[in-house]
Design an enzyme around this catalytic site. Structure first.
Site, PDB file in Angstrom:
ATOM      1  N   GLU A 155       0.841  -1.208   0.000  1.00  0.00           N
ATOM      2  CA  GLU A 155       0.000   0.000   0.000  1.00  0.00           C
ATOM      3  C   GLU A 155       0.870   1.251   0.000  1.00  0.00           C
ATOM      4  OE1 GLU A 155      -3.089  -0.084  -0.647  1.00  0.00           O
ATOM      5  OE2 GLU A 155      -3.280  -2.233  -0.403  1.00  0.00           O
TER       6      GLU A 155
ATOM      7  N   TRP B 284       1.874   1.798  -3.441  1.00  0.00           N
ATOM      8  CA  TRP B 284       0.803   2.455  -4.217  1.00  0.00           C
ATOM      9  C   TRP B 284       0.925   3.968  -4.066  1.00  0.00           C
ATOM     10  CZ3 TRP B 284      -2.400   1.262  -8.008  1.00  0.00           C
ATOM     11  CH2 TRP B 284      -2.848  -0.046  -8.180  1.00  0.00           C
TER      12      TRP B 284
ATOM     13  N   TRP C  93     -21.044  12.068 -19.249  1.00  0.00           N
ATOM     14  CA  TRP C  93     -21.475  12.039 -17.846  1.00  0.00           C
ATOM     15  C   TRP C  93     -22.852  12.672 -17.727  1.00  0.00           C
ATOM     16  CZ3 TRP C  93     -18.320   8.960 -15.344  1.00  0.00           C
ATOM     17  CH2 TRP C  93     -16.960   8.898 -15.699  1.00  0.00           C
TER      18      TRP C  93
ATOM     19  N   ASN D 159     -10.838   2.723   3.288  1.00  0.00           N
ATOM     20  CA  ASN D 159     -10.488   2.537   1.875  1.00  0.00           C
ATOM     21  C   ASN D 159     -11.518   1.723   1.092  1.00  0.00           C
ATOM     22  OD1 ASN D 159      -8.640   2.622  -0.454  1.00  0.00           O
ATOM     23  ND2 ASN D 159      -8.564   0.420  -0.101  1.00  0.00           N
TER      24      ASN D 159
ATOM     25  N   TRP E 240     -15.927  11.812 -12.523  1.00  0.00           N
ATOM     26  CA  TRP E 240     -15.078  11.530 -11.371  1.00  0.00           C
ATOM     27  C   TRP E 240     -14.468  12.795 -10.777  1.00  0.00           C
ATOM     28  CZ3 TRP E 240     -10.002  13.060 -11.968  1.00  0.00           C
ATOM     29  CH2 TRP E 240      -9.506  13.176 -13.270  1.00  0.00           C
TER      30      TRP E 240
ATOM     31  N   TRP F 154      -9.386   7.945  -7.760  1.00  0.00           N
ATOM     32  CA  TRP F 154     -10.657   8.306  -8.425  1.00  0.00           C
ATOM     33  C   TRP F 154     -10.639   7.834  -9.871  1.00  0.00           C
ATOM     34  CZ3 TRP F 154     -15.485   9.459  -7.360  1.00  0.00           C
ATOM     35  CH2 TRP F 154     -15.796   9.830  -6.055  1.00  0.00           C
TER      36      TRP F 154
END
Ligand code: FAD
Length: 438
Positions: free
Chosen positions: A262, A265, A293, A328, A346, A369
């Protein structure tokens, strides 16, 4: 004013360490380097009005920064110094500092976000024009964006090969944590930390919790369950540098490969933002630019306020609104719901999280996102649409998390789901298919 100016100019030459997102004195690379010189060192923080002007006046992050600075000021006073504080536009503040002090060296830790790199370049040029030596240092990451690259020198855009290369470079022996501070090397300066109100803010009702590494041992088993105390709350501390990444990595790398992953990441998204700054406004995958959208404002409002009729989505949004944090797993569910079920851009969700999250980090927020929307570099495929009801069965079976944040979820007055899952899923698939260029 003139008197202070003359007094300070008469002081011996000093070094200045400029703290930004590294609000600590221990294991702070820039500070350690500054303290090596014969000059005494002053520690500076600038309340940057370019950033502050965009925030609500009770922003919890400003309260947290102020608390942390108060602590640092106290620590510095114990070493016969004080925190040097300025408020305003950083370049202008630096011009004032150049006029006020005889500055030998300036040290700061590198920040890789677009606004920060531009600001730092300008400040560097100003200082160099005034014959002041400027040093920037690696501090907030184990590996900087240019240190983990593909064989052809290009950045990675897929996580797993990036992580493998990261691990290949990783040598725990080289992760050194500096414990001792040269306490007699700080400059005696005369400054004062303004009260929150003096910089136009008020104390927030939201407080930052400490981080907890006791969760790391069982992290793989507990991390996905929002009702458990299974994650570390480290993100806000890494965001503001109230703990050093080296100290954390040293403690966790042997205990949990998943936890280390993590943290990788985090660096993966940092290097994506650094190498592809266009992601701030654009889809990483430009072939997704044609998605239409729906962007219904009323529906967006229901999502923001936690009134969608999907208890797990509502629980997440209410947790965020109340505490500045969201687990998360639930971030993934709420983000997926906004992009796929409601077909809202987004960027709207990203901006809402940026306003509310204590741990808001441009790179991680944007990267995650775009992952949820399917538009990102190593994103979830667009046809993967989380079913919020199935997610509850997997990750909040006893509904403990839901009960905590949406106690009325079984009452008659709790809204019916604002969209039917099956209909919304099909609509998302069709809209994405239509919008994605060949
Ligand atoms: P832990 O599970 O204890 O993880 C330890 C650390 O690893 C975290 O503190 C963080 O530094 C890092 N980490 C964990 N997961 C991720 C991830 N998916 N991406 C990058 N780093 C990760 N994280 C932020 O720090 N700032 C953000 O603005 C942010 N926005 C997000 C938006 C969305 C839509 C999603 C799905 C995730 C986002 N995350 C963000 C990632 C993740 O949700 C948080 O880092 C994590 O929930 C923080 O809680 P923790 O410290 O208890 O995490």
């Amino acid at each position: 004013m003139l008197k202070t100016y003359i007094c300070r100019k008469k002081m011996n030459m000093i070094n200045i360490v400029w703290l930004r997102r590294d609000l600590r004195l221990t294991d702070n690379t820039a500070l350690q380097q500054a303290l090596k010189s014969a000059n005494k060192t002053a520690v500076l923080f600038i309340f940057d009005t370019n950033i502050l002007d965009e925030l609500d006046k009770d922003d919890a992050r400003v309260t947290f920064i102020h608390q942390q600075l108060t602590k640092l000021d106290k620590e510095l006073r114990e070493m016969n110094s004080e925190l040097l504080v300025k408020t305003g536009e950083p370049l202008q503040n630096w011009q004032e500092l150049v006029n006020e002090f005889e500055i030998g060296e300036v040290h700061f830790n590198r920040d890789y976000e677009p606004y920060a790199t531009e600001r730092d370049d300008k400040v560097k040029r100003l200082l160099q024009k005034n014959n002041i030596s400027v040093f920037s240092h690696k501090d907030q990451v184990i590996f900087e964006p240019h240190e983990v690259l593909k064989a052809d020198g290009k950045p990675y855009t897929v996580f797993t090969p990036y992580k493998n290369k990261w691990l290949e470079h990783f040598n725990p022996q080289q992760i050194k944590v500096q414990e001792n501070l040269k306490t007699d090397a700080f400059a005696a300066i005369d400054s004062s930390l303004p009260k929150l109100e003096e910089i136009g803010f008020q104390k927030s009702a939201i407080a930052v919790k400490d981080y907890d590494l006791s969760v790391v041992a069982d992290y793989s088993k507990t991390r996905n369950f929002p009702a458990l105390h299974g994650t570390s709350n480290l993100s806000v501390h890494l965001r503001f540098g109230t703990v050093s990444i080296r100290e954390i990595v040293q403690q966790v790398y042997q205990q949990s490969p998943d936890f280390l992953s993590e943290l990788v990441w985090r660096e993966f998204f940092m290097q994506i933002l650094f190498h592809f700054p266009r992601v701030v406004n654009e889809n990483f995958r430009t072939k997704y630019n044609g998605i239409e959208w729906r962007n219904n404002e009323k529906e967006f409002e229901r999502w923001c306020n936690g009134h969608t009729g999907y208890p797990i989505v509502d629980a997440g949004m209410r947790e965020l609104n109340k505490t500045g944090y969201m687990h998360n797993r639930v971030r993934m569910i709420t983000a997926g719901f906004l992009c796929k079920h409601l077909l809202i851009d987004w960027r709207w969700g990203e901006a809402y999280f940026a306003k509310k999250l204590l741990d808001f980090e441009l790179s991680s927020n944007n990267g995650n996102w775009q992952w949820a929307a399917g538009t990102g570099c190593d994103a979830a495929p667009y046809f993967r649409v989380f079913n919020p009801t199935e997610q509850v069965k997997k990750f909040d079976k006893e509904m403990l998390y839901i009960k905590k944040w949406v106690p009325e979820f079984q009452d008659l007055n709790y809204p019916a789901p604002m969209v039917d899952h099956k209909m919304a899923r099909n609509r998302a698939l069709e809209t994405y298919k239509r919008g994605i260029a060949d």
